[in-house]
Design a protein around this motif. Sequence first.
Motif, PDB file in Angstrom:
ATOM      1  N   PHE A 129       0.832  -1.199   0.000  1.00 40.55           N
ATOM      2  CA  PHE A 129       0.000   0.000   0.000  1.00 40.55           C
ATOM      3  C   PHE A 129       0.870   1.253   0.000  1.00 40.55           C
ATOM      4  CE2 PHE A 129      -2.406   3.509   1.679  1.00 40.55           C
ATOM      5  CZ  PHE A 129      -3.636   3.375   1.065  1.00 40.55           C
ATOM      6  N   GLU A 132       2.759   1.268  -3.668  1.00 41.46           N
ATOM      7  CA  GLU A 132       1.937   1.180  -4.873  1.00 41.46           C
ATOM      8  C   GLU A 132       0.803   2.197  -4.882  1.00 41.46           C
ATOM      9  OE1 GLU A 132       0.665  -2.849  -5.424  1.00 41.46           O
ATOM     10  OE2 GLU A 132       2.724  -3.635  -5.485  1.00 41.46           O
ATOM     11  N   HIS A 133       0.505   2.772  -3.719  1.00 37.92           N
ATOM     12  CA  HIS A 133      -0.605   3.712  -3.641  1.00 37.92           C
ATOM     13  C   HIS A 133      -0.223   5.032  -2.972  1.00 37.92           C
ATOM     14  CE1 HIS A 133      -3.072   0.507  -5.135  1.00 37.92           C
ATOM     15  NE2 HIS A 133      -2.779  -0.263  -4.097  1.00 37.92           N
ATOM     16  N   SER A 136       2.749   7.421  -5.421  1.00 36.85           N
ATOM     17  CA  SER A 136       2.327   7.037  -6.767  1.00 36.85           C
ATOM     18  C   SER A 136       2.364   8.245  -7.686  1.00 36.85           C
ATOM     19  CB  SER A 136       0.910   6.448  -6.730  1.00 36.85           C
ATOM     20  OG  SER A 136      -0.049   7.482  -6.548  1.00 36.85           O
ATOM     21  N   SER A 152      -7.555   2.568  -8.468  1.00 29.29           N
ATOM     22  CA  SER A 152      -6.491   1.583  -8.227  1.00 29.29           C
ATOM     23  C   SER A 152      -6.259   1.347  -6.739  1.00 29.29           C
ATOM     24  CB  SER A 152      -5.191   2.046  -8.881  1.00 29.29           C
ATOM     25  OG  SER A 152      -4.738   3.265  -8.296  1.00 29.29           O
ATOM     26  N   VAL A 153      -6.692   2.283  -5.891  1.00 37.97           N
ATOM     27  CA  VAL A 153      -6.507   2.138  -4.446  1.00 37.97           C
ATOM     28  C   VAL A 153      -7.537   1.186  -3.859  1.00 37.97           C
ATOM     29  CG1 VAL A 153      -6.341   3.378  -2.248  1.00 37.97           C
ATOM     30  CG2 VAL A 153      -5.622   4.503  -4.375  1.00 37.97           C
ATOM     31  N   LEU A 188      -2.772   9.098   0.777  1.00 42.18           N
ATOM     32  CA  LEU A 188      -1.829   9.249  -0.323  1.00 42.18           C
ATOM     33  C   LEU A 188      -1.028  10.533  -0.154  1.00 42.18           C
ATOM     34  CD1 LEU A 188      -4.348   8.461  -3.204  1.00 42.18           C
ATOM     35  CD2 LEU A 188      -3.135   6.841  -1.718  1.00 42.18           C
TER      36      LEU A 188
END
Length: 309
Positions: A129, A132-133, A136, A152-153, A188
């Motif tokens: 997480f 990749e999130h 990003s 995508s999250v 994020l």
Amino acid sequence: MLIAVRSRASRLVVGAVAAVALGSVALGLASPDGSVGSSDRRSAPTAAGPSAAPASTSPATSASTPPARGPDLAPDSARGTWPGAPRGVVGADGTIDWCRAITTSGASEAIAAVGREAVDAAACAAVRFAFEHRYSRLSLPRRTYAPDDFDSVVPALDPRTVADVYRPRITRFVADPDSRHAGEQLGLVLFAARDTPRGAAHASAGNGHVFYGPAFSARGYAGRAVWTDPTWSTVAIGLDRSTTPPRIEARLTASASLPVWSTTARRDAVLTVPTRATFVLDGAGGDGWRISGWTISRGRVAYGRPAER
């Protein structure tokens, strides 16, 4: 603070960054334990953590360093997927598998309850997480967002948390992306570049730095990674017995660096953003561990020279 679904303790409270840092909070965040595994880097980045010294403003470069090309395009050193990632997570085809280099601590109770394989999978879900999130391409500042920008999250989160908590937060953020509070809730790193002068060619990255390319576009990072040099700590594992079956708590620190241009030194630089996070993960659905709650905060951001590669 909003109480996360099915948990009294887990909160979806997010420390996101905007205009270099949304509501900068100096937490004195400890550096991660270090890069996991060996790295392709010949030396660590100057700004590997919140305690790193500010970048030198000297324009001098070594004879072996190619001259910087300016703020229109991120440097070649940012090519590839997660440049500077530890060798242990990089496959022969260049793909990244974070699970290859994750270590855990304090996991004996969780292992007894759910097994070693499940604990490792939960720890991997937490690290994934982050890289990749949280870190990003969405981090690059933009004027507007659409709800599907965050699709995508969603697969990383528990479905009930998505419906009851995350979707409403996306709606609030999309309606007012300049809201400090709404952006912080998404987990994020989101730069808003609020201090960008009207009509500026490049969006401000704060403190004498700008993002590459035309302001509020991603064109300056075409063919380049937005984030580089990931580091993370050993993942501390706990067991949340407030539900049946129990859930896993995963605590870690992490950091990553985003290429930016120093307008004062007129050279390439990086902006390093550290993170401290506690994730609560639910595996009851039988299709892998999903995040049902978290507390995420950031440490003090730092500027420095890009890592040599």
